[in-house]
Scaffold this motif. Structure first.
Motif, PDB file in Angstrom:
ATOM      1  N   LYS A  72      -0.503  -0.510 -10.317  1.00  0.00           N
ATOM      2  CA  LYS A  72      -1.394   0.306  -9.485  1.00  0.00           C
ATOM      3  C   LYS A  72      -2.811   0.325 -10.046  1.00  0.00           C
ATOM      4  CE  LYS A  72       2.312   3.116  -7.605  1.00  0.00           C
ATOM      5  NZ  LYS A  72       2.854   4.443  -7.352  1.00  0.00           N
TER       6      LYS A  72
ATOM      7  N   MET B  68       0.814  -1.219   0.000  1.00  0.00           N
ATOM      8  CA  MET B  68       0.000   0.000   0.000  1.00  0.00           C
ATOM      9  C   MET B  68       0.851   1.274   0.000  1.00  0.00           C
ATOM     10  SD  MET B  68      -3.186   0.997  -0.161  1.00  0.00           S
ATOM     11  CE  MET B  68      -4.235  -0.303   0.453  1.00  0.00           C
TER      12      MET B  68
ATOM     13  N   TRP C  60       1.946   1.891  -3.414  1.00  0.00           N
ATOM     14  CA  TRP C  60       0.798   2.236  -4.257  1.00  0.00           C
ATOM     15  C   TRP C  60       0.437   3.710  -4.102  1.00  0.00           C
ATOM     16  CZ3 TRP C  60      -4.282   3.929  -4.287  1.00  0.00           C
ATOM     17  CH2 TRP C  60      -5.041   3.603  -5.428  1.00  0.00           C
ATOM     18  N   GLU C  61       0.541   4.204  -2.878  1.00  0.00           N
ATOM     19  CA  GLU C  61       0.151   5.588  -2.598  1.00  0.00           C
ATOM     20  C   GLU C  61       1.216   6.608  -2.988  1.00  0.00           C
ATOM     21  OE1 GLU C  61      -0.962   5.317   1.522  1.00  0.00           O
ATOM     22  OE2 GLU C  61      -2.984   4.638   1.007  1.00  0.00           O
ATOM     23  N   ASP C  62       2.431   6.161  -3.233  1.00  0.00           N
ATOM     24  CA  ASP C  62       3.522   7.055  -3.612  1.00  0.00           C
ATOM     25  C   ASP C  62       3.662   7.073  -5.132  1.00  0.00           C
ATOM     26  OD1 ASP C  62       6.220   7.955  -4.321  1.00  0.00           O
ATOM     27  OD2 ASP C  62       6.638   7.868  -2.172  1.00  0.00           O
TER      28      ASP C  62
END
Length: 157
Positions: A123, A75, A78-80
């Motif tokens: 992603k 996660m 994924w968020e970066d």
């Protein structure tokens, strides 16, 4: 017919979302399977009786803890915007770019693509993270993603 045109795929938006659009030449290599073909692949490679990852039986290989020796957080990557797949995942899957992979959301929803395409656009695939499993043709390694942000690194038996 083994594949659906991407325009007919119910989750097409995950590959065309304005925040993470995929170039046309890569989109052409993302092949949602027809329900019949997806069910066949699922039955032969994931589970003969369970329709999704939440209902595996004790006889299904993914339900055996010994097949999943490691897990890693996906996660945060994924968020970066700058990060790709976690390094541990890339080390676990030492596949060539042209290896055919199957991203298995559930029995009737499987996408076929190449490892290079999945790795580049992972992603997008994980907009839906409710237990999908990544396997590859003639390879034992597997990944099992969960919605808590972990991916299990394992081996098909």
């Amino acid at each position: 017919m083994s594949y659906l045109p991407l325009d007919e795929y119910q989750r097409k938006w995950i590959f065309t979302h304005q925040s993470m659009p995929i170039p046309e030449h890569d989109l052409a290599q993302i092949k949602p399977m027809s329900e019949a073909r997806a069910a066949q692949l699922w039955k032969e490679n994931i589970s003969a009786q369970s329709p999704d990852s939440e209902r595996f039986s004790s006889s299904d290989w993914p339900s055996k803890e010994s097949n999943w020796p490691d897990s890693v957080d996906w996660m945060a990557n994924w968020e970066d915007d700058e990060l790709g797949l976690p390094e541990e995942v890339l080390n676990h899957l030492d596949w060539q770019d042209d290896v055919t992979v199957y991203f298995c959301y559930e029995k009737y929803n499987v996408i076929e693509t190449k490892w290079s395409i999945f790795r580049k656009h992972w992603k997008n695939f994980l907009f839906y993270d409710d237990g999908p499993i990544l396997i590859a043709r003639r390879r034992k390694q597997a990944l099992w993603f969960d919605s808590e942000g972990l991916v299990q690194l394992g081996y098909r038996s």
